[in-house]
Design an enzyme around this catalytic site. Structure first.
Site, short mmCIF file in Angstrom:
data_model
loop_
_atom_site.label_atom_id
_atom_site.label_comp_id
_atom_site.label_asym_id
_atom_site.label_seq_id
_atom_site.Cartn_x
_atom_site.Cartn_y
_atom_site.Cartn_z
N THR A 155 -2.43 28.87 -2.05
CA THR A 155 -1.59 27.99 -1.22
C THR A 155 -1.33 26.71 -2.00
OG1 THR A 155 -2.37 28.86 0.87
CG2 THR A 155 -1.75 26.55 0.89
N ARG A 183 1.00 36.21 12.38
CA ARG A 183 -0.08 35.21 12.29
C ARG A 183 0.46 33.92 11.67
NH1 ARG A 183 -2.66 32.30 7.78
NH2 ARG A 183 -4.78 31.80 8.42
N VAL A 184 0.15 32.79 12.27
CA VAL A 184 0.52 31.49 11.71
C VAL A 184 -0.77 30.76 11.38
CG1 VAL A 184 1.62 29.28 12.25
CG2 VAL A 184 2.70 31.41 12.98
N GLY A 185 -0.84 30.21 10.16
CA GLY A 185 -2.05 29.50 9.74
C GLY A 185 -1.95 28.02 10.02
N ASP A 186 -2.80 27.27 9.35
CA ASP A 186 -2.87 25.81 9.56
C ASP A 186 -1.70 25.05 8.91
OD1 ASP A 186 -4.34 26.80 7.12
OD2 ASP A 186 -4.22 24.65 6.64
N THR A 205 -5.97 23.28 2.48
CA THR A 205 -5.94 24.68 2.06
C THR A 205 -7.29 25.30 2.39
OG1 THR A 205 -5.87 26.18 0.15
CG2 THR A 205 -6.51 23.91 -0.31
N GLY A 206 -7.30 26.62 2.53
CA GLY A 206 -8.55 27.29 2.85
C GLY A 206 -8.37 28.16 4.08
N GLY A 208 -7.47 29.08 7.31
CA GLY A 208 -6.62 28.44 8.31
C GLY A 208 -7.26 28.38 9.69
N1 ASP Z 1 -4.66 27.76 4.72
C1 ASP Z 1 -3.86 28.94 4.45
C2 ASP Z 1 -3.74 29.77 5.69
O1 ASP Z 1 -4.74 29.99 6.35
C3 ASP Z 1 -4.41 29.79 3.35
C4 ASP Z 1 -4.90 29.07 2.11
O2 ASP Z 1 -4.89 27.84 2.05
O3 ASP Z 1 -5.29 29.75 1.16
O4 ASP Z 1 -2.67 30.26 5.96
#
Ligand code: ASP
Length: 284
Positions: A155, A183-186, A205-206, A208
Site C-alpha cells: 500500500t 471489502r473496503v479497508g481503512d 498502512t497495515g 485495515g
Molecule cells: N491497509 C490496507 C488495507 O487494509 C492494506 C495495507 O496497508 O497493506 O486495505
C-alpha cells in the site's frame, strides 16, 4: 498565510519482509518522494505534491496500489484511495476497478466537494464525468499478482507540507490479497487510514480491520494536537493499536511546521522523507 519549511514523507506499505524486493521498493519510495518534493520545493501545493507522489507509486508495479494491486477472492482488482487537506477538504473512492490512478479520482471527489466517499460503479461513473477515462481492468493486473508470488504488502501513502503551511495526506491501495469482493479497508475511510487537520496529517498502512477500529490516522493527529512531535505521536499511536487490537500497522505523519515522523510494528515499512536543506532519508 503561515510560512513553513516544506517537507514530504512517503510509505510503501507495512508488512512482512520482502527480501530482494526491499531495495527496489525503497528506491520506488525515494523516486516518489522526489516527485512530490519538486512540487513543494517550487512553491506548489501540498495536495498536488501528495497526488503526484502517490500516483507515481500507483504506476510502479512493485506496490499494491493502481497497477500491481492485490487481487481479491475472485481474482479482480478493487482499489481504495483517499486524499485530505489540513483545511478538512477530503475526497475518497472505495472498491473501484478499471481506474489507473485512484488517487487522482479521490482528488476529483475532493474538488467536486459534494461528497467525501464514492464507491464501486458510482465512482466509475463519476470518473467518466470528471474526465478520467477508465482502463481495461486487466491492465492493472501484473503477472506477479496473478501468480501470487508477490508479498502481501505495498500500500502507498504520502504526507506533504508546503511553503504556505498547507498540509495534506493521501493513501492508495489494492487492499488485502484474497479479500472478499466489496471489502473496503481503512485507506479511504477518513480518520482511519487517512487524515489531515490544522495540527497535522497522517497516512496509514497495515491490517485495515485493526486500523479502522482505533481510527489510527485521527488518533495520531490528535496526539500531535496535544503536543507530541510527529515521531512520538506515531510511536504512541502504533503502540495503542498493538495494545488494543494485536494488529500490525504503520503510520507516517507531518505537522504544519514541516516536522515528519513514522512508526510501525510490522516486519518492515519502506519510507522516504525529504526536509528542506537535508538529503533524502530512506528506511524500512
Ligand atoms: N491497509 C490496507 C488495507 O487494509 C492494506 C495495507 O496497508 O497493506 O486495505
Amino acid at each position: 498565510m503561515v510560512s513553513s519549511q516544506p517537507a514530504i514523507i512517503v510509505h510503501g506499505g507495512a508488512g512482512r519482509g520482502s527480501g530482494e524486493r526491499r531495495e527496489a521498493r525503497l528506491a520506488g519510495c525515494g523516486e516518489a518522494a522526489l516527485v512530490g518534493w519538486q512540487v513543494v520545493q517550487a512553491g506548489g501545493q501540498a495536495l498536488d505534491a501528495v497526488e503526484a507522489a502517490v500516483a507515481t507509486l500507483e504506476d510502479d508495479p512493485l506496490f499494491n496500489a493502481g497497477t500491481g494491486s492485490s487481487l481479491n477472492r475472485d481474482g479482480e482488482v478493487e482499489m481504495d484511495a483517499a486524499v485530505m487537506s489540513g483545511t478538512l477538504q477530503a475526497g475518497a473512492v472505495a472498491a473501484v476497478s478499471g481506474i489507473r490512478n485512484p488517487i487522482r479520482l479521490a482528488r476529483k471527489v475532493l474538488e467536486d466537494g459534494r461528497h467525501v466517499l464514492l464507491a464501486g460503479p458510482g465512482a466509475r461513473e463519476f470518473a467518466r464525468r470528471a474526465g478520467i477515462s477508465p482502463v481495461p481492468p486487466e491492465t492493472l493486473v501484473t503477472p506477479a499478482q496473478r501468480d501470487r508470488w508477490e508479498e502481501s504488502h505495498g500500500t502507498v501513502g504520502c504526507v506533504a507540507v508546503d511553503r504556505n503551511g498547507r498540509i495534506a495526506a493521501g493513501t492508495s491501495t489494492g487492499g488485502t490479497p484474497g479479500k472478499l469482493p466489496g471489502r473496503v479497508g481503512d485507506s479511504p475511510l477518513i480518520g482511519c487510514g487517512t487524515y489531515a487537520n490544522p495540527a497535522g496529517a497522517a497516512s496509514c498502512t497495515g491490517e485495515g480491520e485493526a486500523i479502522i477500529k482505533v481510527l489510527l490516522a485521527k488518533t495520531s493527529v490528535d496526539l500531535m494536537d496535544s503536543g507530541a512531535g510527529p515521531a512520538e505521536a506515531a510511536r504512541r499511536a502504533v503502540a495503542l493499536l498493538a495494545r488494543q487490537t494485536s494488529g500490525q500497522a504503520g503510520v507516517i505523519l507531518a505537522d504544519r511546521s514541516g516536522a515528519v515522523g513514522y512508526a510501525h510494528n510490522a516486519e518492515e515499512m519502506p519510507v522516504c522523507y525529504i526536509v528542506e536543506g537535508e538529503e533524502p532519508v530512506t528506511a524500512s
